[in-house]
Design a protein around this motif. Structure first.
Motif, PDB file in Angstrom:
ATOM      1  N   VAL A  46     -21.199   0.038  -3.388  1.00 24.44           N
ATOM      2  CA  VAL A  46     -21.137   1.122  -2.409  1.00 24.44           C
ATOM      3  C   VAL A  46     -20.864   0.575  -1.018  1.00 24.44           C
ATOM      4  CG1 VAL A  46     -22.510   2.901  -1.255  1.00 24.44           C
ATOM      5  CG2 VAL A  46     -22.559   2.727  -3.748  1.00 24.44           C
ATOM      6  N   THR A  47     -21.413  -0.587  -0.704  1.00 22.29           N
ATOM      7  CA  THR A  47     -21.218  -1.176   0.625  1.00 22.29           C
ATOM      8  C   THR A  47     -19.763  -1.572   0.883  1.00 22.29           C
ATOM      9  OG1 THR A  47     -21.924  -3.298  -0.308  1.00 22.29           O
ATOM     10  CG2 THR A  47     -23.589  -1.998   0.853  1.00 22.29           C
ATOM     11  N   ASP A  48     -18.950  -1.669  -0.187  1.00 20.77           N
ATOM     12  CA  ASP A  48     -17.536  -2.005  -0.013  1.00 20.77           C
ATOM     13  C   ASP A  48     -16.770  -0.889   0.687  1.00 20.77           C
ATOM     14  OD1 ASP A  48     -17.867  -4.433  -1.243  1.00 20.77           O
ATOM     15  OD2 ASP A  48     -17.183  -3.757  -3.210  1.00 20.77           O
ATOM     16  N   LEU A  49     -17.314   0.320   0.702  1.00 17.72           N
ATOM     17  CA  LEU A  49     -16.654   1.426   1.399  1.00 17.72           C
ATOM     18  C   LEU A  49     -16.429   1.077   2.861  1.00 17.72           C
ATOM     19  CD1 LEU A  49     -18.573   4.466  -0.142  1.00 17.72           C
ATOM     20  CD2 LEU A  49     -16.158   3.887  -0.508  1.00 17.72           C
ATOM     21  N   ASP A  50     -17.380   0.369   3.444  1.00 23.53           N
ATOM     22  CA  ASP A  50     -17.247  -0.054   4.840  1.00 23.53           C
ATOM     23  C   ASP A  50     -16.002  -0.913   5.050  1.00 23.53           C
ATOM     24  OD1 ASP A  50     -19.405   1.114   6.168  1.00 23.53           O
ATOM     25  OD2 ASP A  50     -19.932  -0.792   7.107  1.00 23.53           O
ATOM     26  N   ARG A  51     -15.839  -1.861   4.166  1.00 25.53           N
ATOM     27  CA  ARG A  51     -14.723  -2.800   4.302  1.00 25.53           C
ATOM     28  C   ARG A  51     -13.381  -2.074   4.219  1.00 25.53           C
ATOM     29  NH1 ARG A  51     -12.482  -5.879   0.165  1.00 25.53           N
ATOM     30  NH2 ARG A  51     -14.228  -5.360  -1.200  1.00 25.53           N
ATOM     31  N   LEU A  91     -36.760  23.239  11.104  1.00 22.35           N
ATOM     32  CA  LEU A  91     -35.593  23.778  10.407  1.00 22.35           C
ATOM     33  C   LEU A  91     -34.935  22.647   9.640  1.00 22.35           C
ATOM     34  CD1 LEU A  91     -33.593  26.271  12.655  1.00 22.35           C
ATOM     35  CD2 LEU A  91     -35.240  26.739  10.858  1.00 22.35           C
ATOM     36  N   GLU A  92     -34.415  22.982   8.469  1.00 20.48           N
ATOM     37  CA  GLU A  92     -33.783  21.969   7.639  1.00 20.48           C
ATOM     38  C   GLU A  92     -32.495  22.514   7.031  1.00 20.48           C
ATOM     39  OE1 GLU A  92     -34.620  20.281   3.294  1.00 20.48           O
ATOM     40  OE2 GLU A  92     -36.141  19.637   4.742  1.00 20.48           O
ATOM     41  N   ALA A  93     -31.498  21.663   6.947  1.00 15.69           N
ATOM     42  CA  ALA A  93     -30.254  22.003   6.275  1.00 15.69           C
ATOM     43  C   ALA A  93     -29.782  20.784   5.502  1.00 15.69           C
ATOM     44  CB  ALA A  93     -29.190  22.446   7.274  1.00 15.69           C
ATOM     45  N   ASP A  94     -29.070  21.030   4.417  1.00 13.71           N
ATOM     46  CA  ASP A  94     -28.705  19.927   3.535  1.00 13.71           C
ATOM     47  C   ASP A  94     -27.209  19.781   3.348  1.00 13.71           C
ATOM     48  OD1 ASP A  94     -28.806  22.413   1.972  1.00 13.71           O
ATOM     49  OD2 ASP A  94     -28.254  21.127   0.299  1.00 13.71           O
ATOM     50  N   MET A  95     -26.816  18.541   3.081  1.00 14.13           N
ATOM     51  CA  MET A  95     -25.507  18.217   2.525  1.00 14.13           C
ATOM     52  C   MET A  95     -25.800  17.820   1.082  1.00 14.13           C
ATOM     53  SD  MET A  95     -24.116  15.707   5.532  1.00 14.13           S
ATOM     54  CE  MET A  95     -24.745  15.878   7.207  1.00 14.13           C
ATOM     55  N   THR A  96     -25.256  18.535   0.137  1.00 14.71           N
ATOM     56  CA  THR A  96     -25.719  18.397  -1.243  1.00 14.71           C
ATOM     57  C   THR A  96     -25.411  17.038  -1.868  1.00 14.71           C
ATOM     58  OG1 THR A  96     -23.667  19.362  -2.077  1.00 14.71           O
ATOM     59  CG2 THR A  96     -25.488  20.871  -1.626  1.00 14.71           C
ATOM     60  N   THR A  97     -24.321  16.401  -1.455  1.00 13.73           N
ATOM     61  CA  THR A  97     -23.906  15.156  -2.112  1.00 13.73           C
ATOM     62  C   THR A  97     -23.329  14.193  -1.089  1.00 13.73           C
ATOM     63  OG1 THR A  97     -23.248  16.530  -3.990  1.00 13.73           O
ATOM     64  CG2 THR A  97     -22.644  14.210  -4.080  1.00 13.73           C
ATOM     65  N   THR A  98     -24.068  13.136  -0.773  1.00 12.10           N
ATOM     66  CA  THR A  98     -23.541  12.100   0.114  1.00 12.10           C
ATOM     67  C   THR A  98     -23.674  10.727  -0.553  1.00 12.10           C
ATOM     68  OG1 THR A  98     -25.671  12.226   1.270  1.00 12.10           O
ATOM     69  CG2 THR A  98     -23.809  13.289   2.319  1.00 12.10           C
ATOM     70  N   GLY A  99     -24.890  10.199  -0.621  1.00 10.95           N
ATOM     71  CA  GLY A  99     -25.073   8.930  -1.309  1.00 10.95           C
ATOM     72  C   GLY A  99     -24.621   8.988  -2.754  1.00 10.95           C
ATOM     73  N   ALA A 100     -24.841  10.139  -3.393  1.00 12.39           N
ATOM     74  CA  ALA A 100     -24.404  10.299  -4.784  1.00 12.39           C
ATOM     75  C   ALA A 100     -22.886  10.260  -4.892  1.00 12.39           C
ATOM     76  CB  ALA A 100     -24.942  11.610  -5.353  1.00 12.39           C
ATOM     77  N   ALA A 101     -22.181  10.751  -3.865  1.00 11.12           N
ATOM     78  CA  ALA A 101     -20.716  10.694  -3.871  1.00 11.12           C
ATOM     79  C   ALA A 101     -20.234   9.261  -3.721  1.00 11.12           C
ATOM     80  CB  ALA A 101     -20.157  11.564  -2.748  1.00 11.12           C
ATOM     81  N   ALA A 102     -20.931   8.486  -2.886  1.00 10.59           N
ATOM     82  CA  ALA A 102     -20.574   7.077  -2.736  1.00 10.59           C
ATOM     83  C   ALA A 102     -20.770   6.332  -4.059  1.00 10.59           C
ATOM     84  CB  ALA A 102     -21.415   6.441  -1.635  1.00 10.59           C
ATOM     85  N   THR A 103     -21.870   6.659  -4.743  1.00 14.47           N
ATOM     86  CA  THR A 103     -22.126   6.054  -6.051  1.00 14.47           C
ATOM     87  C   THR A 103     -21.058   6.461  -7.059  1.00 14.47           C
ATOM     88  OG1 THR A 103     -24.506   6.054  -5.607  1.00 14.47           O
ATOM     89  CG2 THR A 103     -23.828   5.831  -7.898  1.00 14.47           C
ATOM     90  N   TRP A 104     -20.621   7.711  -6.969  1.00 16.64           N
ATOM     91  CA  TRP A 104     -19.560   8.215  -7.856  1.00 16.64           C
ATOM     92  C   TRP A 104     -18.270   7.415  -7.660  1.00 16.64           C
ATOM     93  CZ3 TRP A 104     -15.091  11.087  -6.230  1.00 16.64           C
ATOM     94  CH2 TRP A 104     -14.350  11.649  -7.273  1.00 16.64           C
ATOM     95  N   LEU A 105     -17.917   7.127  -6.413  1.00 16.15           N
ATOM     96  CA  LEU A 105     -16.723   6.331  -6.138  1.00 16.15           C
ATOM     97  C   LEU A 105     -16.851   4.937  -6.758  1.00 16.15           C
ATOM     98  CD1 LEU A 105     -16.147   7.314  -2.404  1.00 16.15           C
ATOM     99  CD2 LEU A 105     -14.692   7.945  -4.340  1.00 16.15           C
ATOM    100  N   ARG A 106     -18.066   4.389  -6.688  1.00 14.13           N
ATOM    101  CA  ARG A 106     -18.303   3.084  -7.314  1.00 14.13           C
ATOM    102  C   ARG A 106     -18.197   3.173  -8.832  1.00 14.13           C
ATOM    103  NH1 ARG A 106     -24.292   1.543  -7.770  1.00 14.13           N
ATOM    104  NH2 ARG A 106     -23.952   3.021  -9.483  1.00 14.13           N
TER     105      ARG A 106
END
Length: 523
Positions: free
Chosen positions: A321-326, A298-313
């Protein structure tokens, strides 16, 4: 005896990876090349076939160089690739026909809506194991038959060949043994019935997709052809979709074992066993077939995760993107902010591609740190929704979740996901589980390993993230999330009359699909 190596190719929407493994399953060399996207107009996202092939070739060269390995020492190759992005080429010349429409493209939304009114409309999810939305390869092929003259002309002449990136790579960089994909990749073109293990003929006819252009289905471990590397012919002995490769690569074999893979989007896959579960909202994949035995997932998706982080950048809120951690580490809560990263719609359980992203709870006291933490929390909230849906639909109760991909490298992101979801997360040392999965399968094909002797990934060195949030606090935050999700649903739903092109698409599909169905029923 000379060393023997396995090459794994992982061709994704954002980049192409090549990884060299030795006989102990250890990484010896790694290569990566980013791939670009072409956006001819808003909502359209394409990729150039030759650019994809070139990125793979360069990644292979880099991986072999770093490993100090010559192509003649590679005894087998496995290929995993992105799904739904369909490549087309001329059967005799091998030249690509146009650009590939990617899974992020939204141009076929009117065609999807038009199919709701046809007799096949209610059958799509059960027959294909998933709902073929605007992202789906079948919809892209139907659109190209309608609007792409070169594509249609090749189909009429009987020289059209279509496949996902895995098939295109063998065609462009080697020699295919036949025009074939494994079950999971063919299903990812949304033309294949995973329960019957056959093409859905009525569907293909309804969309006017030429059957002769499609690959045939083969087991996961199979001789798919050769790649030409350093003058050597390296056999391609395994193919599988990217998410199912990650499931296999993370040692998930038993029913209920699960993995979340975070990339441009994020996917949760759970082993369902040798029998396909009843079809619900979640996708049902024939994940792999080994020695004649199928394993479904079975598979389910979250449509935008890494792309959302890139959008914030890209907005300039963070440099990397790694600055989100800080920033997220500076606060222990989101300050009442809820971030719904639905830039490409909502996945399971809402399945609303007309939803759009939003940020709620903004006040003058909100800082970037709260926004960063709210983004990490959004992944945990979506895990709650997905795992609850899988339990309700198939009785799969996931107690531990193995994680991989870019966002999984962050300790803080993993801990927040565990706190919010209430599920223990496990992260192995090697998070490149997609490449590892297809390498293991190719190694089985080459006789290096068997299912019982493969190297183990999840051992005592794996990091465990145990939930630390009180249940009452988790419930309160989840209630806020649910309110926010309700407000973004349907945001992009059309409220105006359709364009001339949309109307013609709908009329064309209705006419052709109904005629094909009637002919099929008559036979």
């Amino acid at each position: 005896m000379s060393k023997r190596y396995i090459l794994a190719i992982d061709q994704g929407g954002s980049g192409s990876r090549a990884v060299v493994y030795d006989e102990e399953g250890r990484v010896r060399g790694y290569g990566y090349r980013a791939v670009g996207r072409i956006c001819p107009q808003p909502g359209w996202v394409e990729q150039h076939p030759r650019a994809i092939a070139r990125s793979v070739a360069e990644a292979i060269e880099e991986a072999l160089t770093r490993a100090g390995v010559h192509g003649s020492e590679v005894i087998a190759c496995g290929i995993t690739s992105q799904r739904d992005t369909v490549f087309a080429w001329h059967a005799r010349t091998g030249r690509p026909i146009g650009h590939a429409i990617t899974w992020q493209d939204l141009r076929t939304a009117p065609l999807v809506a038009a199919l709701d009114e046809t007799p096949l409309g209610p059958l799509r999810r059960e027959r294909l194991g998933q709902f073929p939305g605007a992202y789906a390869g079948a919809m892209h092929m139907a659109w190209r038959m309608r609007h792409d003259a070169a594509f249609r002309r090749a189909a009429e002449q009987g020289v059209l060949r279509v496949s996902l990136a895995a098939g295109w790579i063998v065609q462009a960089l080697g020699r295919p043994s036949e025009h074939a994909l494994d079950h999971s990749l063919l299903q990812a073109m949304t033309v294949y019935d995973p329960r019957r293990r056959a093409l859905w003929e009525e569907w293909i006819e309804a969309l006017s997709i030429p059957r002769a252009a499609l690959p045939v289905a083969r087991p996961t471990i199979h001789h798919f052809g050769e790649l030409y590397i350093d003058g050597a012919e390296v056999p391609v002995l395994a193919m599988i979709t990217d998410q199912q490769a990650a499931l296999f690569g993370y040692d998930c074999r038993a029913i209920g074992q699960a993995v979340a893979t975070h990339g441009t989007a994020s996917f949760v896959n759970v082993v369902a066993g040798p029998v396909a579960p009843p079809q619900g909202i979640c996708k049902t994949y024939l994940a792999w077939e080994i020695d004649g035995i199928a394993t479904y997932a079975l598979e389910a998706d979250m449509t935008t995760t890494g792309a959302a982080a890139t959008w914030l950048r890209d907005l300039g809120l963070v440099r990397r993107v790694t600055d989100l951690d800080r920033y997220a580490a500076r606060v222990n809560h989101s300050g009442g902010v809820v971030f719904v990263p639905a830039m490409n719609g909502l996945g399971v359980p809402s399945e609303d591609r007309s939803a759009r992203g939003a940020i709620f709870g903004l006040t003058l006291g909100v800082e970037l740190s709260h926004l960063a933490r709210a983004f990490y929390e959004s992944i945990g909230f979506q895990l709650i929704d997905i795992l609850a849906t899988m339990k309700a639909e198939a009785g799969l109760d996931v107690q531990e979740l193995r994680v991989g991909g870019g966002l999984a490298t962050s300790d803080l992101a993993c801990q927040i996901q565990a706190d919010i979801s209430g599920v223990t997360l496990i992260r192995a040392r090697d998070t490149e589980t997609t490449a590892r999965g297809v390498a293991l399968l190719a190694g089985i094909g080459a006789g290096i390993w068997s299912l019982g002797t493969m190297p183990v990934l999840v051992d005592e060195t794996a990091r465990r993230f145990v939930p630390q949030l009180w249940a009452s606090e988790r419930a309160a935050r989840y209630a806020q999330w649910q309110m926010a999700v309700e407000r973004v649903k349907g945001w992009a739903r059309p409220i105006n009359t359709p364009t001339a092109e949309q109307s013609s698409d709908e009329e064309w599909l209705l006419k052709h699909s109904t005629a094909s169905i009637i002919e099929g029923q008559a036979r």
